[in-house]
Scaffold this active site. Structure first.
Site, PDB file in Angstrom:
ATOM      1  N   HIS A 246       0.830  -1.212   0.000  1.00 40.50           N
ATOM      2  CA  HIS A 246       0.000   0.000   0.000  1.00 40.50           C
ATOM      3  C   HIS A 246       0.868   1.269   0.000  1.00 40.50           C
ATOM      4  CE1 HIS A 246      -3.488  -2.513   0.828  1.00 40.50           C
ATOM      5  NE2 HIS A 246      -3.007  -2.921   1.976  1.00 40.50           N
TER       6      HIS A 246
HETATM    7  O1  RIB Z   1      -5.073   0.817   4.317  1.00 45.27           O
HETATM    8  C1  RIB Z   1      -3.678   0.742   4.296  1.00 45.27           C
HETATM    9  C2  RIB Z   1      -3.069   1.914   5.012  1.00 45.27           C
HETATM   10  O2  RIB Z   1      -3.448   1.912   6.382  1.00 45.27           O
HETATM   11  C3  RIB Z   1      -1.533   1.851   5.036  1.00 45.27           C
HETATM   12  O3  RIB Z   1      -1.036   3.160   5.091  1.00 45.27           O
HETATM   13  C4  RIB Z   1      -1.239   1.139   6.319  1.00 45.27           C
HETATM   14  O4  RIB Z   1       0.049   1.456   6.838  1.00 45.27           O
HETATM   15  C5  RIB Z   1      -2.304   1.708   7.206  1.00 45.27           C
HETATM   16  O5  RIB Z   1      -1.832   2.964   7.697  1.00 45.27           O
END
Ligand code: RIB
Ligand code: CA
Length: 315
Positions: A246
């Site tokens: 992500h």
């Molecule tokens: O949904 C994924 C995000 O939420 C990423 O940034 C993970 O680190 C959490 O912060």
């Protein structure tokens, strides 16, 4: 835009934040001018300590680190220890203690406008956690934030799916007021959401193969140690020994904007309790409305990104 690009990273480390920070710090095309820390995956003190230990493990000249907001603007607090470990870094904080680095005394919400002013039109802000720091800085000093060249946000979902609820992604769910404030700010915002990040699945086997090809180093050992639980969680949740990158994709999109294709849309984030909390709506721009728009990542060249990630992380 001449390389290296000056960037400010706002982050809630977390294991994918760890990978994103190391990617940015090792990238020859980015110049990480500062790191601001926000509570998110775990409480602020753990996120801040994780940012410092990641810098120490990365073995680079460390940028200044500013600790920030401990609570979301929109209560209640939401955490993700079940994904990232109680310490936010896969449970390795005991064996990887912070040795010497310290944070700056200035709060993140003061540092963000100050950094924006010091790099007029040049600084890219990469936001990897809940947008509490960014929204608070924006509300306190909107003029300063107009100096920011682009805000690239890991959050939301271009097609409405979520990972905290069926509709809401974690960063937007954790502080929907902050997310809505940034999305509706009229600043040049690019949203890198789950619809593209979930396509960037890195298998444990592929990651470990490339790590094994690295020269032995503190960073290599740290990456082996810390990322195990992230893959374990992905295995439990998805039944596949592969995790989505992500936060690293948000960094990758700044390193090489051709990795994603975006569409200009009118977006909002639902800021109310209940089943729609944190949901991002995205509507095509219509000629009548003059509502603020953002660029929403709709496609990603996932394999090209994964190869870039591994090349920079494991060279
Ligand atoms: O949904 C994924 C995000 O939420 C990423 O940034 C993970 O680190 C959490 O912060
Ligand atoms: Ca994050």
């Amino acid at each position: 835009m001449p390389f290296p690009k000056p960037v400010l990273i706002d982050t809630d480390p977390g294991l994918d934040d760890l990978l994103a920070l190391v990617l940015a710090l090792r990238s020859p095309v980015l110049d990480v001018r500062a790191i601001t820390v926000v509570a998110g995956n775990v409480p602020i003190d753990a996120c801040t300590a994780n940012a410092l230990r990641i810098l120490e493990a990365a073995g680079v000249e460390p940028p200044p680190v500013f600790s920030g907001c401990a609570e979301p603007i929109s209560p209640p607090v939401t955490r993700a220890e079940h994904v990232h470990g109680a310490d936010g870094i896969g449970g390795v904080s005991e064996v990887w203690p912070v040795q010497h680095l310290q944070t700056e005394s200035v709060h993140a919400v003061e540092a963000i406008p100050d950094l924006a002013r010091r790099h007029p039109g040049k600084l890219t802000l990469i936001a990897l956690g809940p947008l509490t720091n960014v929204a608070t800085a924006l509300e306190r000093d909107p003029a300063a934030l107009t100096n920011i060249r682009e805000i690239v946000v890991m959050g939301g979902c271009g097609d409405g799916r979520g990972n905290v609820t069926s509709r809401a992604e974690f960063n937007f769910y954790a502080d929907p007021y902050a997310a809505h404030t940034v999305i509706q700010s009229g600043l040049p915002v690019t949203v890198v959401g789950l619809n593209v990040t979930e396509q960037t699945l890195l298998s444990r086997a592929r990651f470990h193969r490339r790590l094994a090809s690295m020269e032995e180093s503190k960073l290599r050992q740290f990456l082996f140690d810390a990322t195990g639980p992230y893959f374990d969680f992905a295995m439990q949740r998805r039944g596949r020994d592969a995790c989505p990158l992500h936060d690293p994709l948000a960094v990758g999109a700044v390193m090489d904007p051709t990795l994603i294709r975006t569409k200009r849309m009118v977006c909002e984030v639902v800021d109310k309790q209940g089943s729609t909390r944190g949901m991002m709506t995205a509507e095509p721009v219509d000629s009548i409305s003059n509502a603020p728009t953002v660029q929403v990542a709709m496609e990603v060249e996932a394999e090209r990104f994964l190869e870039l990630f591994l090349e920079v992380m494991c060279r």
